[in-house]
Each structure stands twice: as structure tokens, then as C-alpha cells.
Design an enzyme around this catalytic site. Structure first.
Site, PDB file in Angstrom:
ATOM      1  N   CYS A 381       0.844  -1.200   0.000  1.00  0.00           N
ATOM      2  CA  CYS A 381       0.000   0.000   0.000  1.00  0.00           C
ATOM      3  C   CYS A 381       0.880   1.251   0.000  1.00  0.00           C
ATOM      4  CB  CYS A 381      -0.962  -0.040   1.185  1.00  0.00           C
ATOM      5  SG  CYS A 381      -2.346   1.116   1.031  1.00  0.00           S
ATOM      6  N   HIS A 507      -3.306  -5.148   0.175  1.00  0.00           N
ATOM      7  CA  HIS A 507      -2.738  -5.649   1.430  1.00  0.00           C
ATOM      8  C   HIS A 507      -2.692  -7.179   1.408  1.00  0.00           C
ATOM      9  CE1 HIS A 507      -2.663  -1.894   3.859  1.00  0.00           C
ATOM     10  NE2 HIS A 507      -3.586  -1.522   2.996  1.00  0.00           N
ATOM     11  N   GLU A 509      -1.144  -9.155   3.220  1.00  0.00           N
ATOM     12  CA  GLU A 509      -1.061  -9.749   4.564  1.00  0.00           C
ATOM     13  C   GLU A 509      -2.405 -10.248   5.066  1.00  0.00           C
ATOM     14  OE1 GLU A 509      -1.352  -5.203   5.406  1.00  0.00           O
ATOM     15  OE2 GLU A 509      -0.624  -6.534   3.831  1.00  0.00           O
TER      16      GLU A 509
END
Length: 544
Positions: A381, A507, A509
Site C-alpha cells: 500500500c 494488502h 497480509e
């Protein structure tokens, strides 16, 4: 019809309810049951999206774009499911809806009260998740600690759920801390007794008590808690601190929690099979070489601000046969002292998301250091955006390159506001949020990582790469390897000729799993483990 498990916490906050809930879901899923999870947060914010990371930690984003508590990330990782906005409920949402209904006249002129109107709204949201998910079991975590003023309507609502749905369909679990007194070298049960008494005063008798402790727990303590808290001895569960959170499901199962849940809720379940999870934990505990990664951020004082990033790095390290050492580097320290002091020993650099100009120049310096020294880099990001800014400044020579988030009148705005964000004044829930598709260019680092030309990833941003500069940066060696299906939005960029330098606007993650690390994290660690830095000596083969 769904069965319900309600999990409360006592004595102190941050006692481990979230990991306990995630582990319960893991145990039930291992027995062939479908599970959904919900977090009830008593704070008056509508969601954590506008809260400071220092107060709340990470904001986890669901597939449908809800900004939620980081515990939902733990639920998804442990149970390997994707949750929705139905899995997060706050006092702000509940009270807003009750007031809106009153203004519309839905209550037909009645006097609006916490009981029944607020509690009814809470119960409706719990039941809505059960109806939509059609899960065999819905696990509901009540945030905060028993005794908090804000949590009283939620506790009253879950108390009523047992009468509403039937006694065999609801189970109450209380997670509590056994504090250790150093001077007498003993664990104390009195705080747990008081916490359970407070629950019983409200009208909730816990069926199971999970006791957290940093020291070994004696069987005498189990007997004492059983006696004073009116819980069966086998329902007093010991949960000691373990070396990895992924061991918690195994510990709870060894204490008989799975059998208790099945018998108390009369569940039609298969025998437990945690063999894959047990293999994961054994792999985590195996001694392996360490890969050293610098996480350069602006909220590093509170590591929970990057909770999913940290876990994703761990997942990728496990897959690559490595332990992980994370150097938490404050971007402002790099601004003051330069990058060399903090980055000279690391094998990879990652910059996660964030907002605001503080620390930005330090992040840009870290990107420059990674690019010039051939250190694997992954930007998430904001981390992708500063990667673009650094490239424009130091490869193209456009020293005024910036983002309009930080410099609205920049003459070289390589990062700019998304077109649909122009004119949006409200901060809450208005970003580009949730899952969006991305088309991957074959033959790129991204293509090799994913092995797929079409992916879906989670987003949380207002700013995006400015397409006015796409051709210019492409000619200089920046490759835009992931785009939105219409080709208008840059989702992934890479630097050609570098061992591993990649940024994603999304993102990744949020989609990593312990047994299935995200491709970008997996390949980042794979590249990093090959790097030898100052003071390191590669292993030499033994003589025959």
C-alpha cells in the site's frame, strides 16, 4: 439451526480471548463442523477505521470491505475462512441503528431503552450472522472485560440468547488470568472467582473457564476454581503461555475442550483430526537458520499495528525453512540518522501501509537503500507508493516527485487521489475497501509468484499510482505487472534488474495463512534468505 458459543474475558484485557476463539474454531473445524465467528466491540466508534493505530492496533479488512478489529484476522488465519461485515458489531453501529429506527418511527412511539431495544438489536445482529452463514457453530467474542460499563448491554444480550434459542444451543466460556505473585511464588485464583461472581450477578454461569497463566498450574488450582466457580472440574481448562500462538489449539484439545464442546452442544461431529496443524507446529519449533527482515514503519512502538504483516512474514519463513527476526525500524529514525545504521545487517526490507506525511522521507530513504544495494524489498500500500516516489526521484531525476496526499501542489504527482475519492469528505468507511480483482502479467516476478493470471486481493486506500507517468516510469525500468481488469489502476509494480523489488497497492497480509503463505511474502522471504550481509558467513560443506 446454529449453535452459539459466547466467550467473555475477566480480570484483565488482552488475556487472549481472540486467540482462544480462533483456536476453538480451529478445533471445531477439525471435527468436520462449519464455523463462523463474530466480535462484539463495546466501544462507541462505528468501526476502528478512523481510530489511531496506537490506540487500536491494526485495522483488519474483510472481503466485503468492513474495517474491523485485528482479532478477525486471527479468526480467518486459524480457521481458514473469509468473514464479512456481519462478523463485526460495535456499540456505535448498534446505537446508531436504534436511534435511526426511533427517528423513522419504527418503535411506534415507545420509550427507547437499553433493555429491550439495544439488546434486541445486538441479538438481531448475532442471529443475522447465523442465518446468513448457516454455520453449525457461531462463536461470539465479547470485547473488553466483565465489569466494563460499555459491555453491559452486550452481556445482557448474550444472557438472553440462552432463553431465546434453548439451553442446549448456547455455551458460555470465560477466559481469565491467574496472576503470579513473585514474593510467595504462587498463582492466585481470587481474581478469577470475583470475575465469575460478576458474571453470575449478571445472570451468566460459565460452562467452561479457560485459565491463562505464565507459570505451571497445579491440579489443586483446578479443584479450587471448580469448587468456588461452580464449574465441573473437567471444564476448568489450563492454558499456559506457549512458544507460538499456533500451538494453542493443540493445548486446548489436549485439555479436552473439543469433547466438551461436542457433548455440551450435542453436535454431530467427526473425530478430531489436527494432524496437519500439529505438523505445522512441529515445523515452527524445529531449529532453523534465521532470516533477518527490517520492517520500516511509523507505528512500530505498537507492534500490533502491523499484526497481520508480522504473521505473514512468519508464515513465509516457515514455508522457506527459516526462523524470522524482525528489526522494528522507525521511519523517523532513518530521517534523523540515515538508513545504514538500521539496515546494514538485514536481508530484506518491508514497508507496510500507513497514513500521513510523518516518516515518509525515512521510508523513501529505506527504499533507495534497498534498490541501490540489491536488498529484497516488499512495499504494501503506502510501501508501494513510496517505492514509486523513490524511483521517480532517484532514477528519473525528478526530485519534486511526491504524492498529493503529502504535497497537494506537487509538480510531479506520481501518486494521486483516486478519481472516485474526489469530493469525499467523510473519513469513515469511504476508502477503496475489500476484495478487488487484479490481472497479472505473465513472465514477471508477480506472475512467477502467483502462477495465475487473475487474482483477488484486499484493499484499503484512497491514493493510487498516477497513470500520467506510467509510460515514463516504464521506459526507465519500472514494470507494472498487476493491473485492474480495465487496465486503469496499477495494483503491482516491480523494478527490473533487481533481485526482488515489488510493491502492491493492496494488502496481501490479509490473505496469508499459516499453512498457505501469501505468494508475495513467500517469494520475498525466498529472495531474502539468499542474501549474505556484513558479518555473516555462509555454511560450508563438511569434509567427507
Amino acid at each position: 439451526m446454529s449453535k452459539f458459543i459466547f466467550v467473555t474475558g475477566g480480570v484483565v484485557s488482552s488475556v487472549g480471548k481472540g486467540i482462544t476463539v480462533a483456536s476453538l474454531g480451529n478445533i471445531l473445524k477439525s471435527r468436520g463442523l462449519s464455523v463462523s465467528v463474530q466480535k462484539l466491540d463495546p466501544y462507541l466508534n462505528v468501526d476502528p477505521g478512523t481510530m489511531s493505530p496506537y490506540q487500536h492496533g491494526e485495522v483488519f479488512v474483510t472481503q466485503d470491505g468492513a474495517e474491523t478489529d485485528l482479532d478477525l484476522g486471527s479468526y480467518e488465519r486459524f480457521i481458514d475462512i473469509e468473514l464479512t461485515a456481519d462478523s463485526t458489531v460495535t456499540s456505535g453501529q448498534v446505537y446508531s441503528e436504534v436511534i435511526n429506527k426511533e427517528r423513522r418511527g419504527d418503535y411506534l412511539g415507545g420509550t427507547i431503552q437499553v433493555v429491550p431495544h439495544v439488546t434486541q438489536e445486538i441479538k438481531a445482529r448475532i442471529q443475522r450472522l447465523a442465518d446468513r452463514s448457516k454455520a453449525d457453530v457461531v462463536i461470539v467474542e465479547v470485547g473488553g472485560t466483565v465489569g466494563d460499563i460499555e459491555g453491559q448491554p452486550f452481556l445482557e444480550a448474550i444472557r438472553q440468547m440462552r432463553n431465546d434459542t434453548g439451553r442446549d444451543n448456547v455455551l458460555y466460556i470465560h477466559v481469565t488470568l491467574l496472576p503470579y505473585i513473585q514474593s510467595t511464588q504462587e498463582l492466585k485464583t481470587k481474581p478469577t472467582q470475583h470475575s465469575v461472581n460478576e458474571l453470575r450477578r449478571i445472570g451468566i454461569q460459565p460452562d467452561i473457564i479457560v485459565c491463562r497463566a505464565d507459570y505451571p498450574i497445579s491440579e489443586g488450582i483446578r479443584d479450587k476454581i471448580s469448587l468456588f466457580c461452580d464449574v465441573e472440574r473437567k471444564a476448568v481448562i489450563f492454558m499456559p503461555t506457549v512458544s507460538t500462538i499456533y500451538e494453542v489449539p493443540l493445548k486446548l484439545e489436549s485439555e479436552g475442550v473439543g469433547d466438551l464442546l461436542v457433548s455440551r452442544l450435542h453436535l454431530n461431529a467427526s473425530p478430531s483430526d489436527l494432524s496437519v496443524w500439529r505438523g505445522l507446529v512441529e515445523k515452527i519449533k524445529e531449529p532453523t537458520p534465521t532470516v533477518r527482515i527490517a520492517l520500516v514503519g511509523k507505528y512500530v512502538e505498537l507492534k500490533d499495528a502491523y499484526y497481520s504483516v508480522r504473521e505473514s512474514l512468519c508464515h513465509a519463513a516457515i514455508h522457506n525453512g527459516r526462523d524470522i527476526q524482525i528489526d522494528w525500524v522507525h521511519a523517523e529514525d532513518i530521517e534523523k540518522n540515515g538508513p545504514e545504521e538500521y539496515l546494514k545487517h538485514v536481508q530484506g526490507i518491508i514497508i507496510p501501509g500507513g497514513f500521513g506525511i510523518r516518516g515518509i522521507e525515512g521510508m523513501i530513504s529505506a527504499v533507495k537503500y534497498a534498490r541501490e544495494n540489491g536488498i529484497p524489498y516488499l512495499g504494501l500500500c503506502l510501501g508501494m507508493q513510496v517505492m514509486v516516489i523513490e524511483f521517480a526521484r532517484y532514477v528519473l531525476g525528478s526530485d519534486k516527485a511526491h504524492s498529493t496526499e503529502f504535497e497537494p501542489d506537487s509538480p510531479y504527482p506520481v501518486i494521486d487521489l483516486l478519481p472516485e475519492q474526489r469530493g469525499v469528505d467523510s473519513k469513515g468507511g469511504t476508502m477503496r475497501l475489500g476484495n478487488y480483482p487484479c490481472v497479472i502479467q505473465p513472465g514477471t516476478m508477480a506472475g512467477q509468484a502467483y502462477g495465475n493470471n487473475l487474482i483477488n486481493e484486499r484493499h484499503r486506500h484512497r491514493f493510487e499510482f498516477n497513470n500520467d507517468y506510467r509510460d515514463t516510469l516504464s521506459k526507465a525500468g519500472m514494470l507494472f505487472s498487476g493491473l485492474s481488469p480495465d487496465g486503469k489502476l496499477v495494483e503491482i509494480c516491480e523494478v527490473t534488474g533487481h533481485p526482488f523489488m515489488m510493491g502492491s497497492q493492496f494488502h496481501p497480509e490479509f490473505l496469508s495463512r499459516p499453512n498457505r503463505p501469501h505468494p508475495l511474502f513467500r517469494e520475498f522471504i525466498n529472495a531474502a534468505k539468499k542474501v549474505i550481509r556484513d558479518g555473516e558467513q555462509p555454511s560450508l560443506p563438511l569434509s567427507p
